[in-house]
Design a protein around this motif. Sequence first.
Motif, PDB file in Angstrom:
ATOM      1  N   ASN A 103      10.008  11.963 -11.797  1.00 56.40           N
ATOM      2  CA  ASN A 103      10.190  10.977 -12.845  1.00 56.40           C
ATOM      3  C   ASN A 103       9.437  11.391 -14.104  1.00 56.40           C
ATOM      4  OD1 ASN A 103      10.684   8.539 -14.225  1.00 56.40           O
ATOM      5  ND2 ASN A 103       8.896   7.554 -13.338  1.00 56.40           N
ATOM      6  N   GLY A 105       7.075   9.292 -16.523  1.00 54.14           N
ATOM      7  CA  GLY A 105       6.457   7.983 -16.702  1.00 54.14           C
ATOM      8  C   GLY A 105       6.439   7.525 -18.144  1.00 54.14           C
ATOM      9  N   THR A 108       9.817   6.247 -19.119  1.00 57.04           N
ATOM     10  CA  THR A 108      10.052   4.983 -18.409  1.00 57.04           C
ATOM     11  C   THR A 108       9.896   3.801 -19.358  1.00 57.04           C
ATOM     12  OG1 THR A 108       9.336   5.872 -16.267  1.00 57.04           O
ATOM     13  CG2 THR A 108       9.201   3.490 -16.558  1.00 57.04           C
ATOM     14  N   LYS A 143      12.224   4.719  -6.335  1.00 56.46           N
ATOM     15  CA  LYS A 143      11.160   3.721  -6.453  1.00 56.46           C
ATOM     16  C   LYS A 143      11.520   2.671  -7.500  1.00 56.46           C
ATOM     17  CE  LYS A 143       8.214   5.335  -3.437  1.00 56.46           C
ATOM     18  NZ  LYS A 143       7.759   4.523  -2.275  1.00 56.46           N
ATOM     19  N   ILE A 145      10.452   0.236 -10.649  1.00 55.00           N
ATOM     20  CA  ILE A 145       9.559   0.089 -11.791  1.00 55.00           C
ATOM     21  C   ILE A 145       9.963  -1.179 -12.525  1.00 55.00           C
ATOM     22  CG2 ILE A 145       8.726   1.129 -13.932  1.00 55.00           C
ATOM     23  CD1 ILE A 145       9.604   3.861 -12.751  1.00 55.00           C
ATOM     24  N   PHE A 178       4.497   0.071 -11.758  1.00 53.66           N
ATOM     25  CA  PHE A 178       5.083   0.994 -10.787  1.00 53.66           C
ATOM     26  C   PHE A 178       4.814   0.413  -9.405  1.00 53.66           C
ATOM     27  CE2 PHE A 178       4.062   3.287 -14.599  1.00 53.66           C
ATOM     28  CZ  PHE A 178       5.097   4.202 -14.774  1.00 53.66           C
ATOM     29  N   PRO A 181       4.350   3.018  -5.485  1.00 59.40           N
ATOM     30  CA  PRO A 181       4.774   4.285  -6.081  1.00 59.40           C
ATOM     31  C   PRO A 181       4.528   5.534  -5.241  1.00 59.40           C
ATOM     32  CG  PRO A 181       2.683   3.615  -7.003  1.00 59.40           C
ATOM     33  CD  PRO A 181       3.112   2.507  -6.088  1.00 59.40           C
ATOM     34  N   GLY A 217       3.512   8.444  -7.953  1.00 57.73           N
ATOM     35  CA  GLY A 217       3.957   8.609  -9.322  1.00 57.73           C
ATOM     36  C   GLY A 217       4.687   9.928  -9.475  1.00 57.73           C
ATOM     37  N   THR A 319       3.475   9.637 -15.380  1.00 61.51           N
ATOM     38  CA  THR A 319       3.454   9.730 -13.924  1.00 61.51           C
ATOM     39  C   THR A 319       2.123  10.268 -13.421  1.00 61.51           C
ATOM     40  OG1 THR A 319       4.586  11.851 -14.212  1.00 61.51           O
ATOM     41  CG2 THR A 319       5.936   9.955 -13.582  1.00 61.51           C
ATOM     42  N   VAL A 322      -0.308   7.531 -13.266  1.00 59.65           N
ATOM     43  CA  VAL A 322      -0.181   6.768 -12.017  1.00 59.65           C
ATOM     44  C   VAL A 322      -1.020   7.424 -10.913  1.00 59.65           C
ATOM     45  CG1 VAL A 322       1.420   6.043 -10.199  1.00 59.65           C
ATOM     46  CG2 VAL A 322       2.096   5.865 -12.608  1.00 59.65           C
ATOM     47  N   THR A 326      -4.433   5.800  -9.164  1.00 52.26           N
ATOM     48  CA  THR A 326      -4.483   5.642  -7.707  1.00 52.26           C
ATOM     49  C   THR A 326      -5.642   6.416  -7.106  1.00 52.26           C
ATOM     50  OG1 THR A 326      -2.082   5.350  -7.622  1.00 52.26           O
ATOM     51  CG2 THR A 326      -3.189   5.940  -5.564  1.00 52.26           C
TER      52      THR A 326
END
Length: 411
Positions: A103, A105, A108, A143, A145, A178, A181, A217, A319, A322, A326
């Motif tokens: 992806n 991000g 997005t 996923k 979003i 997200f 994710p 992500g 991404t 993300v 995390t």
Amino acid sequence: MSFSPQIKIAATYMRGGTSKGIFFKLDDLPKAAQVAGEIRDQILLRVMGSPDPYQKQIDGMGGASSSTSKTVIISKSTQPDHDVDYLFGQVSIDQAFVDWSGNCGNLTAAVGAFAINNHLIDAHRIPQNGCCTVRIWQKNIAKTIVAHIPICNGQVQETGDFELDGVTFPTAEIAIEFLDPAAADQDGSTLFPTGNVIDTLDIPDVGNLQVTLINVGIPTIFLNAEDLDYQGTESQEEINQDLNALARFELIRAHAALKMGLIQHLDQAKNRQHTPKIAFVSPSKTYVSSSGKTIKAEHIDLLVRALSMGKLHHAMMGTAAVAIGTAAAIPGTLVNLAAGGQPRTIVHFGHPSGTLKVGAEAIQNAQGQWQVKKVMMSRSARILMEGWVRIPFEDVGLLGVNHNDNLNELH
């Protein structure tokens, strides 16, 4: 003298976060390009001006960087309880391929606005003033979003006072969530592909390096800056002008991708440039951003520098943010340790252009495995141009595209 005409395809040029890309509605593409395959890839390559041995993409819409050689295809969602399907293609600048492995991000942030502006969201869902919630199915990674798009006078609000480091002008804030994710398999979450929060890689001509390998992500490799003889305050130019350093990062990335199970042979990494990402982290230090702004150590939790498509990113991929959020929330990762080693739900990190704040909700299940429920951040987006992109018919006609098939011949 005979010549082949150009063809045109409806498209929108948008900034999303710190990236720019060409957005298409799926049904505006030629029918042969509405499905995955060589024709679709060939059209997107020609739109962006790739492959370009000069690495400038002068004869296309690409901007000669990983942040500006991006394409997006949007359609009404085929998934229950979702509004639109979002497919992202990272177009190589100097090679003839489009990487569909992950992806974007940053872009997005523009998907929800594009969907509203292109009538892919039911009109009754759009308030006169307030916020329109758009549920997005990210097809590359399967996923969900959720984008919260500000609306003013029934239209997408694009101007405002929200400032995003790496973007020159303020605009309206878009909140992005997200959901769940992390990558998953039949057994559930595979947040850490090796099962460890820290691994040691033995890399020929490099040595032993501690890494955190995480798949949330986007698959991401984290290293300690000091293990690479860096401070963590390095600028984009410092890294990208060092060809030996870039080659070392690519070697590390290939070995880590193999360890993560993303490739089966090291030589496959060169055809998978978009994923995994690679980044190095360091405890917070005061530094000067690319805009000349001083970022004080006490205002951030750690420093992160990340590479995309073989070059250090000028800011931070959405991404990768993300993954950073995390990893910062999970004790024992290199990111968490660089941020002080304490449990946290929000992390504020420094990147070459400034700072970014990301929130993450991570929990341990009954088996002691970490799971991330949601990652949140704010970005912004804006339409830069809309109309048609044009490409020579001969460059795609050889692949069997009919120039009268859902396209208008130029006069």
